[in-house]
Scaffold this active site. Structure first.
Site, PDB file in Angstrom:
ATOM      1  N   THR A  12       0.814  -1.224   0.000  1.00  0.00           N
ATOM      2  CA  THR A  12       0.000   0.000   0.000  1.00  0.00           C
ATOM      3  C   THR A  12       0.843   1.267   0.000  1.00  0.00           C
ATOM      4  O   THR A  12       0.461   2.281  -0.588  1.00  0.00           O
ATOM      5  CB  THR A  12      -0.917   0.006   1.248  1.00  0.00           C
ATOM      6  OG1 THR A  12      -1.782  -1.118   1.153  1.00  0.00           O
ATOM      7  CG2 THR A  12      -1.766   1.261   1.334  1.00  0.00           C
ATOM      8  N   ASP A  56       1.218  -6.432  -4.635  1.00  0.00           N
ATOM      9  CA  ASP A  56       0.470  -6.455  -3.385  1.00  0.00           C
ATOM     10  C   ASP A  56       1.024  -7.679  -2.646  1.00  0.00           C
ATOM     11  O   ASP A  56       1.232  -8.733  -3.249  1.00  0.00           O
ATOM     12  CB  ASP A  56      -1.026  -6.645  -3.688  1.00  0.00           C
ATOM     13  CG  ASP A  56      -1.878  -6.607  -2.431  1.00  0.00           C
ATOM     14  OD1 ASP A  56      -2.752  -5.725  -2.361  1.00  0.00           O
ATOM     15  OD2 ASP A  56      -1.693  -7.458  -1.541  1.00  0.00           O
ATOM     16  N   SER A  57       1.279  -7.547  -1.354  1.00  0.00           N
ATOM     17  CA  SER A  57       1.997  -8.626  -0.660  1.00  0.00           C
ATOM     18  C   SER A  57       1.197  -9.917  -0.545  1.00  0.00           C
ATOM     19  O   SER A  57       1.735 -10.936  -0.131  1.00  0.00           O
ATOM     20  CB  SER A  57       2.481  -8.167   0.708  1.00  0.00           C
ATOM     21  OG  SER A  57       1.419  -8.138   1.632  1.00  0.00           O
ATOM     22  N   SER A  58      -0.066  -9.896  -0.937  1.00  0.00           N
ATOM     23  CA  SER A  58      -0.816 -11.154  -0.979  1.00  0.00           C
ATOM     24  C   SER A  58      -0.251 -12.080  -2.057  1.00  0.00           C
ATOM     25  O   SER A  58      -0.525 -13.280  -2.057  1.00  0.00           O
ATOM     26  CB  SER A  58      -2.300 -10.890  -1.233  1.00  0.00           C
ATOM     27  OG  SER A  58      -2.803 -10.109  -0.183  1.00  0.00           O
ATOM     28  N   ASP A  89       0.142  -6.970   4.601  1.00  0.00           N
ATOM     29  CA  ASP A  89      -0.653  -8.203   4.750  1.00  0.00           C
ATOM     30  C   ASP A  89       0.200  -9.434   5.068  1.00  0.00           C
ATOM     31  O   ASP A  89      -0.160 -10.241   5.915  1.00  0.00           O
ATOM     32  CB  ASP A  89      -1.474  -8.482   3.481  1.00  0.00           C
ATOM     33  CG  ASP A  89      -2.637  -7.504   3.325  1.00  0.00           C
ATOM     34  OD1 ASP A  89      -2.933  -6.779   4.295  1.00  0.00           O
ATOM     35  OD2 ASP A  89      -3.249  -7.471   2.236  1.00  0.00           O
ATOM     36  N   GLN A 274      -3.564 -21.871  19.072  1.00  0.00           N
ATOM     37  CA  GLN A 274      -4.430 -20.885  18.423  1.00  0.00           C
ATOM     38  C   GLN A 274      -4.468 -19.586  19.229  1.00  0.00           C
ATOM     39  O   GLN A 274      -4.875 -18.545  18.713  1.00  0.00           O
ATOM     40  CB  GLN A 274      -5.846 -21.451  18.271  1.00  0.00           C
ATOM     41  CG  GLN A 274      -5.895 -22.583  17.261  1.00  0.00           C
ATOM     42  CD  GLN A 274      -7.249 -23.253  17.162  1.00  0.00           C
ATOM     43  OE1 GLN A 274      -8.267 -22.703  17.572  1.00  0.00           O
ATOM     44  NE2 GLN A 274      -7.266 -24.445  16.600  1.00  0.00           N
ATOM     45  N   CYS A 275      -4.052 -19.641  20.496  1.00  0.00           N
ATOM     46  CA  CYS A 275      -3.977 -18.415  21.301  1.00  0.00           C
ATOM     47  C   CYS A 275      -2.813 -17.570  20.809  1.00  0.00           C
ATOM     48  O   CYS A 275      -1.761 -18.090  20.468  1.00  0.00           O
ATOM     49  CB  CYS A 275      -3.736 -18.745  22.771  1.00  0.00           C
ATOM     50  SG  CYS A 275      -5.056 -19.670  23.537  1.00  0.00           S
TER      51      CYS A 275
HETATM   52  N1  ASN Z   1      -2.781  -5.254   0.523  1.00  0.00           N
HETATM   53  C1  ASN Z   1      -1.657  -4.486   0.998  1.00  0.00           C
HETATM   54  C2  ASN Z   1      -0.412  -5.363   0.900  1.00  0.00           C
HETATM   55  O1  ASN Z   1      -0.152  -6.151   1.765  1.00  0.00           O
HETATM   56  C3  ASN Z   1      -1.913  -4.018   2.410  1.00  0.00           C
HETATM   57  C4  ASN Z   1      -0.927  -3.005   2.934  1.00  0.00           C
HETATM   58  O2  ASN Z   1       0.184  -2.887   2.509  1.00  0.00           O
HETATM   59  N2  ASN Z   1      -1.335  -2.232   3.942  1.00  0.00           N
HETATM   60  O3  ASN Z   1       0.292  -5.295  -0.092  1.00  0.00           O
END
Ligand code: ASN
Length: 339
Positions: A12, A56-58, A89, A274-275
């Site tokens: 972002t 985008d880091s996804s 992300d 999971q905690c």
């Molecule tokens: N979708 C963005 C990413 O991870 C989110 C971010 O950077 N705030 O690339």
């Protein structure tokens, strides 16, 4: 004069809203620089490596982590520190992965990004970027103050392999509940010197090989034998098992038998909770005693991000499941506390 390498991967921080669709998309680094004229005023030489295709880091993946490790290796002797601009992300996964790939790291590798694009009026990007650079160049008596892979976000510096993205809408996007923050920035930049790790030996060793053949078994009451069997018989070398509380699971015989069969077939299973706060204590309850007996690895207080990338790293570098289990239970880069 100090020298810093900024590696721009996307996220972002470098996005702009498409005028027609209003969707956020990555822009190039020159456009980022235009928004931060303060960079020129730093008493530091800034080198920039921008990825040809910013993402985008996804869309992050282990091949890109290897590329990042290679860039750090190639520039290691020439710079004082590294700043990696990355989407928030999956930043904690990348920081965790890099911490395992960079053994004996003696220079700062600081991941940062932002929740709002750098061109936005209320952006958090400028402070994150400027302070990340300050931290990357900070030295005391000629030694880097934080020779670790870290995440700097919203005035706090976290150990990368102890942190996770906790909030998608606040500027305070990261937390690291099982380990203290390494520095905090306000009027002064204060380092928590007793919590910062320094390499025990000189000489950076790079491990570029990771394997993606890792599965995740997240437990919930009512999970069926078929689902568990499908995951445990998948063609993978390791399984990260997310359990209840202090590392507890069902004691149903079918469940324990499936785990045991997977371990006997050469798979490594690591137990993390999971905690988000606290640690796995195998054998504290009846519901975790059997796990210890059949050879499930204790993941202690590792984050999910650290557990998955550590398993990828260990399986990519060691063939012997016993050794992988032993290293999973060992503090390699400050990612866990043996209790
Ligand atoms: N979708 C963005 C990413 O991870 C989110 C971010 O950077 N705030 O690339």
């Amino acid at each position: 004069m100090c020298q810093i390498l900024i590696i721009y991967t996307g996220g972002t921080i470098g996005m702009m809203s498409d005028p027609k669709t209003k969707v956020l998309r990555p822009i190039n680094f020159e456009q980022i620089m235009d928004n931060v004229p303060e960079l020129e005023r730093l008493n530091c030489r800034i080198k920039v490596h921008s990825f040809d295709e910013v993402i985008d880091s996804s869309n992050m993946n282990p091949a890109i982590w290897s590329k990042l490790a290679g860039l750090i290796q190639d520039n290691y002797d020439d710079v004082d520190g590294f700043v990696i601009l990355h989407g928030s992300d999956t930043m904690a996964f990348s920081a965790s992965a890099l911490s395992f790939m960079l053994e004996n790291l003696g220079k700062p590798v600081i991941f940062t990004g932002s929740q709002l694009p750098i061109s936005a009026i209320r952006t958090d990007a400028k402070e994150n970027l400027m302070t990340a650079i300050e931290i990357a160049k900070a030295k005391k008596n000629g030694v880097a103050r934080v020779p670790e892979v870290c995440i700097y976000f919203d005035y706090k510096l976290f150990r990368g392999n102890r942190s996770f993205k906790y909030n998608s809408s606040k500027f305070e996007a990261f937390r690291s509940p099982n380990y203290p923050i390494l520095a905090e920035s306000g009027v002064h930049l204060r380092f928590s010197i007793n919590d910062i790790r320094h390499p025990k030996e000189d000489g950076l060793i790079i491990h570029k090989k990771l394997t993606s053949e890792v599965a995740v078994l997240k437990l919930y009451p009512g999970i069926s034998p078929k689902v568990v069997e499908n995951i445990l018989t998948a063609d993978v070398g390791g399984v990260v098992m997310e359990t209840f509380g202090a590392g507890n699971t069902s004691t149903d015989q079918w469940f324990i038998d499936l785990l045991k069969q997977a371990i006997d077939s050469g798979k490594v299973i690591v137990d993390i909770s999971q905690c988000k706060v606290g640690t796995v204590e195998l054998g504290r309850y009846e519901t975790s005693k059997l796990l210890k007996d059949i050879g499930v690895a204790n993941g202690y207080d590792m984050t999910f991000e650290a557990a998955i990338t550590k398993t990828m790293y260990l399986l990519g570098n060691y063939d012997d499941p016993k050794l992988v289990k032993e290293y999973l239970e060992t503090d390699l880069r400050g990612e866990l506390t043996v209790s």
